[in-house]
Design a protein around this motif. Structure first.
Motif, mmCIF file in Angstrom:
data_model
loop_
_atom_site.group_PDB
_atom_site.id
_atom_site.type_symbol
_atom_site.label_atom_id
_atom_site.label_comp_id
_atom_site.label_asym_id
_atom_site.label_seq_id
_atom_site.Cartn_x
_atom_site.Cartn_y
_atom_site.Cartn_z
ATOM 1 N N ASN A 95 0.597 -20.298 -5.485
ATOM 2 C CA ASN A 95 1.886 -19.582 -5.486
ATOM 3 C C ASN A 95 1.961 -18.475 -4.448
ATOM 4 O OD1 ASN A 95 2.732 -21.051 -7.838
ATOM 5 N ND2 ASN A 95 1.368 -19.733 -9.013
ATOM 6 N N GLY A 96 0.842 -18.146 -3.830
ATOM 7 C CA GLY A 96 0.788 -17.006 -2.925
ATOM 8 C C GLY A 96 0.433 -15.757 -3.701
ATOM 9 N N TRP A 97 0.034 -14.695 -2.977
ATOM 10 C CA TRP A 97 -0.382 -13.482 -3.693
ATOM 11 C C TRP A 97 0.250 -12.225 -3.132
ATOM 12 C CZ3 TRP A 97 -2.929 -10.992 0.230
ATOM 13 C CH2 TRP A 97 -3.741 -11.734 1.084
ATOM 14 N N LEU A 98 0.240 -11.206 -3.998
ATOM 15 C CA LEU A 98 0.776 -9.898 -3.682
ATOM 16 C C LEU A 98 -0.326 -8.914 -4.069
ATOM 17 C CD1 LEU A 98 3.159 -7.993 -3.065
ATOM 18 C CD2 LEU A 98 3.898 -8.299 -5.421
ATOM 19 N N LEU A 99 -1.040 -8.439 -3.070
ATOM 20 C CA LEU A 99 -2.221 -7.614 -3.332
ATOM 21 C C LEU A 99 -1.840 -6.136 -3.279
ATOM 22 C CD1 LEU A 99 -5.233 -7.493 -3.870
ATOM 23 C CD2 LEU A 99 -5.645 -7.841 -1.436
ATOM 24 N N ASP A 100 -2.105 -5.438 -4.380
ATOM 25 C CA ASP A 100 -1.608 -4.079 -4.608
ATOM 26 C C ASP A 100 -2.796 -3.113 -4.748
ATOM 27 O OD1 ASP A 100 -0.770 -1.786 -6.008
ATOM 28 O OD2 ASP A 100 0.209 -2.883 -7.619
ATOM 29 N N GLY A 101 -2.861 -2.130 -3.840
ATOM 30 C CA GLY A 101 -3.926 -1.124 -3.947
ATOM 31 C C GLY A 101 -5.260 -1.586 -3.396
ATOM 32 N N TYR A 102 -5.238 -2.547 -2.541
ATOM 33 C CA TYR A 102 -6.443 -3.042 -1.852
ATOM 34 C C TYR A 102 -5.980 -3.665 -0.546
ATOM 35 C CZ TYR A 102 -10.870 -5.366 -0.906
ATOM 36 O OH TYR A 102 -12.047 -5.765 -0.320
ATOM 37 N N PRO A 103 -6.653 -3.431 0.577
ATOM 38 C CA PRO A 103 -7.826 -2.584 0.795
ATOM 39 C C PRO A 103 -7.480 -1.102 0.921
ATOM 40 C CG PRO A 103 -7.173 -3.613 2.858
ATOM 41 C CD PRO A 103 -6.251 -4.155 1.801
ATOM 42 N N ARG A 104 -8.413 -0.258 0.488
ATOM 43 C CA ARG A 104 -8.234 1.183 0.620
ATOM 44 C C ARG A 104 -9.240 1.796 1.565
ATOM 45 N NH1 ARG A 104 -5.384 3.713 -4.514
ATOM 46 N NH2 ARG A 104 -4.988 1.770 -5.569
ATOM 47 N N SER A 105 -10.006 0.991 2.245
ATOM 48 C CA SER A 105 -10.936 1.521 3.249
ATOM 49 C C SER A 105 -11.145 0.425 4.280
ATOM 50 C CB SER A 105 -12.270 1.888 2.599
ATOM 51 O OG SER A 105 -12.867 0.706 2.091
ATOM 52 N N SER A 141 0.836 -1.181 0.000
ATOM 53 C CA SER A 141 0.000 0.000 0.000
ATOM 54 C C SER A 141 0.882 1.246 0.000
ATOM 55 C CB SER A 141 -0.886 -0.114 1.247
ATOM 56 O OG SER A 141 -1.157 1.113 1.799
ATOM 57 N N GLY A 142 0.292 2.369 -0.312
ATOM 58 C CA GLY A 142 1.044 3.614 -0.377
ATOM 59 C C GLY A 142 0.296 4.589 -1.254
ATOM 60 N N ALA A 143 0.684 5.857 -1.172
ATOM 61 C CA ALA A 143 0.008 6.904 -1.931
ATOM 62 C C ALA A 143 0.124 6.626 -3.435
ATOM 63 C CB ALA A 143 0.656 8.241 -1.589
ATOM 64 N N PRO A 144 -0.687 7.322 -4.244
ATOM 65 C CA PRO A 144 -0.548 7.206 -5.689
ATOM 66 C C PRO A 144 0.889 7.497 -6.119
ATOM 67 C CG PRO A 144 -2.262 8.823 -5.109
ATOM 68 C CD PRO A 144 -1.787 8.209 -3.851
ATOM 69 N N VAL A 175 1.588 -14.177 -7.165
ATOM 70 C CA VAL A 175 0.647 -13.681 -8.165
ATOM 71 C C VAL A 175 0.285 -12.233 -7.822
ATOM 72 C CG1 VAL A 175 -1.649 -13.985 -9.152
ATOM 73 C CG2 VAL A 175 -0.234 -15.991 -8.641
ATOM 74 N N HIS A 176 0.585 -11.327 -8.755
ATOM 75 C CA HIS A 176 0.336 -9.896 -8.532
ATOM 76 C C HIS A 176 -1.120 -9.577 -8.843
ATOM 77 C CE1 HIS A 176 1.160 -5.505 -9.978
ATOM 78 N NE2 HIS A 176 0.699 -5.529 -8.754
ATOM 79 N N VAL A 177 -1.850 -9.140 -7.842
ATOM 80 C CA VAL A 177 -3.247 -8.757 -8.034
ATOM 81 C C VAL A 177 -3.365 -7.270 -7.713
ATOM 82 C CG1 VAL A 177 -5.634 -9.157 -7.300
ATOM 83 C CG2 VAL A 177 -4.021 -11.083 -7.388
ATOM 84 N N ALA A 178 -3.557 -6.442 -8.752
ATOM 85 C CA ALA A 178 -3.625 -4.998 -8.561
ATOM 86 C C ALA A 178 -5.045 -4.519 -8.811
ATOM 87 C CB ALA A 178 -2.659 -4.293 -9.511
#
Ligand code: AP5
Length: 222
Positions: free
Chosen positions: A85-95, A11-14, A32-35
């Motif tokens: 493979n496991g996951w890398l969740l990008d930009g979630y959760p944002r609330s 997570s992080g700012a835009p 697995v990259h999930v954006a």
């Protein structure tokens, strides 16, 4: 849980460098990259009803409603490759509501990475960002220029990558970030995202290595 695939949230700012670091992390760790943003842009490009609605919010720099985002992310994380493979969740959760929804479905991360970058740098990164539609790779005109003329000629810009829109996206980020962080306090690592992309990755790599070593030690002592 020793033996299980890694589950990471970033997570992080835009423009803090989430997508850039995810490229490096997946290369080394095979997660697995999930954006969330990429899933939404795919809906927009497909011209679906959800995509049309999502675009209205994305253009204003606001969060797309949970009705669209939550199931989209949940379905992607439920596919066998992410489980295996496991996951890398990008930009979630944002609330807070997004964090709670995921937990309810049984998705809990091992580590929550927060990239920290000063605001004036974020704006410069957004304005110079370009994308290669063929490979999906992220470039920056100044910090990460394309390797060849051929790639340079086909680069595209995101519809929300203007100075005006990034300021709206930043505001949305500031309104929500504390609530999300409060849910992951115990597993959060704050990373200084204001170095070169290699320096930032070295910090993240250190944490992931440590996590894997801890697991190995735990499984050996069982
Ligand atoms: P999303 O696509 O997630 O955008 P974002 O959070 O604004 O993040 P970015 O993709 O802009 O930046 P990044 O951190 O990945 O940075 P990057 O690596 O590209 O979301 C877009 C919209 O979708 C939201 O506004 C919202 O409307 C909606 N949305 C998304 N998720 C949602 C959710 N969960 N719920 C509801 N709505 C949602 O790097 C940026 C630039 O900097 C690049 O040019 C890169 O080359 C350069 N760079 C990177 N690292 C470095 C470095 N270390 N040094 C120098 N340059 C660098």
């Amino acid at each position: 849980n020793p033996g299980e695939a890694l589950k990471i949230m970033i997570s992080g700012a835009p423009a803090s460098g989430k997508g850039t670091q995810c490229e490096l992390i997946t290369q080394k760790y095979g997660l697995v990259h999930v954006a969330a943003g990429d899933l939404l842009r795919a809906e927009v490009a497909a011209g679906s009803d959800n995509g049309r609605l999502a675009k209205e919010f994305m253009e204003k720099g606001q969060l797309v409603p949970d009705e669209i985002v939550v199931m989209m992310v949940k379905e992607r994380l439920s596919l066998p490759d992410a489980e295996e493979n496991g996951w890398l969740l990008d930009g979630y959760p944002r609330s807070l509501s997004q964090a709670t929804a995921l937990k309810k479905f049984g998705f809990e991360p091992d580590l929550f990475i927060l990239l920290e970058v000063p605001e004036d740098i974020l704006v410069e990164r957004v304005i110079g960002r370009r994308l290669d539609p063929v490979t999906g790779k992220i470039y920056h005109l100044k910090y990460s220029p394309p390797e060849t003329e051929e790639i340079a000629a086909r680069l595209t810009q995101r519809f929300d990558d203007t100075e005006e829109k990034v300021k709206l996206r930043l505001r949305t980020h500031h309104q929500n970030v504390e609530a999300v962080l409060s849910m992951f306090k115990d597993i959060t690592v704050k990373i200084d995202g204001n170095g070169s992309k290699e320096d930032v990755f070295a910090q993240i790599d250190g944490w992931l290595t440590k996590l894997l070593e801890q697991r190995k030690a735990t499984s050996e002592s069982l």
